[in-house]
Design a protein around this motif. Structure first.
Motif, mmCIF file in Angstrom:
data_model
loop_
_atom_site.group_PDB
_atom_site.id
_atom_site.type_symbol
_atom_site.label_atom_id
_atom_site.label_comp_id
_atom_site.label_asym_id
_atom_site.label_seq_id
_atom_site.Cartn_x
_atom_site.Cartn_y
_atom_site.Cartn_z
ATOM 1 N N MET A 1 -9.055 14.587 -11.745
ATOM 2 C CA MET A 1 -9.288 14.243 -10.332
ATOM 3 C C MET A 1 -10.488 13.025 -9.504
ATOM 4 S SD MET A 1 -7.224 15.386 -8.010
ATOM 5 C CE MET A 1 -6.930 15.589 -5.795
ATOM 6 N N ASN A 2 -11.384 12.951 -10.108
ATOM 7 C CA ASN A 2 -12.285 12.523 -8.981
ATOM 8 C C ASN A 2 -12.206 10.939 -9.410
ATOM 9 O OD1 ASN A 2 -14.550 14.371 -8.269
ATOM 10 N ND2 ASN A 2 -15.381 14.700 -9.857
ATOM 11 N N ALA A 3 -11.521 10.652 -10.375
ATOM 12 C CA ALA A 3 -11.226 9.300 -10.614
ATOM 13 C C ALA A 3 -10.310 8.999 -9.708
ATOM 14 C CB ALA A 3 -10.435 8.880 -11.877
ATOM 15 N N LEU A 4 -9.112 9.465 -9.099
ATOM 16 C CA LEU A 4 -8.343 9.057 -8.254
ATOM 17 C C LEU A 4 -8.935 8.865 -7.106
ATOM 18 C CD1 LEU A 4 -5.649 9.168 -7.493
ATOM 19 C CD2 LEU A 4 -4.997 11.245 -6.984
ATOM 20 N N ILE A 5 -9.594 9.780 -6.207
ATOM 21 C CA ILE A 5 -10.746 9.825 -5.285
ATOM 22 C C ILE A 5 -11.245 8.979 -5.331
ATOM 23 C CG2 ILE A 5 -12.305 10.739 -3.745
ATOM 24 C CD1 ILE A 5 -11.800 13.489 -4.757
ATOM 25 N N ASP A 6 -12.138 8.774 -6.448
ATOM 26 C CA ASP A 6 -12.895 7.186 -6.251
ATOM 27 C C ASP A 6 -11.940 6.000 -6.598
ATOM 28 O OD1 ASP A 6 -15.059 8.689 -6.969
ATOM 29 O OD2 ASP A 6 -15.067 7.974 -9.159
ATOM 30 N N HIS B 1 -9.411 5.895 -4.378
ATOM 31 C CA HIS B 1 -7.944 6.066 -3.215
ATOM 32 C C HIS B 1 -9.807 5.094 -2.696
ATOM 33 C CE1 HIS B 1 -6.592 7.024 0.430
ATOM 34 N NE2 HIS B 1 -7.731 7.887 0.146
ATOM 35 N N GLN B 2 -11.036 5.014 -2.517
ATOM 36 C CA GLN B 2 -12.033 5.680 -1.595
ATOM 37 C C GLN B 2 -12.073 3.693 -2.214
ATOM 38 O OE1 GLN B 2 -15.371 8.138 -2.367
ATOM 39 N NE2 GLN B 2 -14.695 9.047 -1.477
ATOM 40 N N GLU B 3 -12.219 2.824 -3.207
ATOM 41 C CA GLU B 3 -12.147 2.082 -3.790
ATOM 42 C C GLU B 3 -11.391 1.170 -2.740
ATOM 43 O OE1 GLU B 3 -12.861 -1.328 -7.000
ATOM 44 O OE2 GLU B 3 -12.627 1.179 -8.092
ATOM 45 N N LEU B 4 -9.432 1.469 -2.826
ATOM 46 C CA LEU B 4 -9.323 1.100 -2.407
ATOM 47 C C LEU B 4 -9.147 0.503 -0.826
ATOM 48 C CD1 LEU B 4 -6.257 2.168 -4.478
ATOM 49 C CD2 LEU B 4 -6.601 -0.338 -4.052
ATOM 50 N N LEU B 5 -9.288 2.011 -0.295
ATOM 51 C CA LEU B 5 -9.577 1.243 1.406
ATOM 52 C C LEU B 5 -10.908 0.472 1.928
ATOM 53 C CD1 LEU B 5 -10.107 3.324 3.833
ATOM 54 C CD2 LEU B 5 -11.073 5.069 3.394
ATOM 55 N N ASP C 1 -6.764 4.262 8.668
ATOM 56 C CA ASP C 1 -6.179 5.230 9.328
ATOM 57 C C ASP C 1 -5.857 6.678 8.400
ATOM 58 O OD1 ASP C 1 -7.578 4.353 11.540
ATOM 59 O OD2 ASP C 1 -5.813 4.212 13.356
ATOM 60 N N ARG C 2 -4.799 5.862 8.007
ATOM 61 C CA ARG C 2 -3.563 7.134 7.316
ATOM 62 C C ARG C 2 -5.067 7.628 6.120
ATOM 63 N NH1 ARG C 2 0.734 3.994 7.948
ATOM 64 N NH2 ARG C 2 0.349 2.611 6.564
ATOM 65 N N ALA C 3 -5.580 6.334 5.179
ATOM 66 C CA ALA C 3 -6.180 6.623 4.337
ATOM 67 C C ALA C 3 -7.399 7.318 4.155
ATOM 68 C CB ALA C 3 -6.578 4.836 3.894
ATOM 69 N N GLN C 4 -7.964 7.120 5.521
ATOM 70 C CA GLN C 4 -9.473 7.498 5.968
ATOM 71 C C GLN C 4 -9.041 9.092 5.909
ATOM 72 O OE1 GLN C 4 -10.823 5.241 8.692
ATOM 73 N NE2 GLN C 4 -11.966 4.379 8.233
ATOM 74 N N ALA C 5 -7.421 9.546 6.858
ATOM 75 C CA ALA C 5 -7.735 10.932 7.380
ATOM 76 C C ALA C 5 -7.096 11.829 5.714
ATOM 77 C CB ALA C 5 -6.283 11.098 7.835
ATOM 78 N N VAL C 6 -6.934 10.493 4.881
ATOM 79 C CA VAL C 6 -6.701 11.375 3.018
ATOM 80 C C VAL C 6 -7.855 11.891 2.641
ATOM 81 C CG1 VAL C 6 -6.180 11.564 0.952
ATOM 82 C CG2 VAL C 6 -4.808 10.875 3.170
ATOM 83 N N THR C 7 -9.053 11.130 2.407
ATOM 84 C CA THR C 7 -10.413 10.704 2.437
ATOM 85 C C THR C 7 -11.139 12.369 3.349
ATOM 86 O OG1 THR C 7 -10.563 8.424 1.668
ATOM 87 C CG2 THR C 7 -12.478 9.400 2.712
#
Length: 61
Positions: free
Chosen positions: A1-6, A8-12, A50-56
């Protein structure tokens, strides 16, 4: 799951940088749009961020 979060944050970060670059190219020295037709694209990018930050925020431990 950490890889997915990482990922996501990189894409953001990438989308934010792209939005900043687009804004820099689309505005004059005072920050006014040189082509008002660019506003919808800036708005779309802002909404995406905004949507990506809300998920983060929801993912934060």
């Amino acid at each position: 799951m950490n890889a997915l979060i990482d990922s996501h944050q990189e894409l953001l970060r990438f989308v934010i940088a792209e939005r900043d670059a687009f804004y820099d190219c689309a505005t004059d020295a005072e920050g006014n749009l040189t082509d008002p037709g660019d506003q919808p694209e800036l708005d779309r990018m802002d909404q995406m961020i905004d949507r990506a930050q809300a998920v983060t925020i929801k993912e934060a431990p």
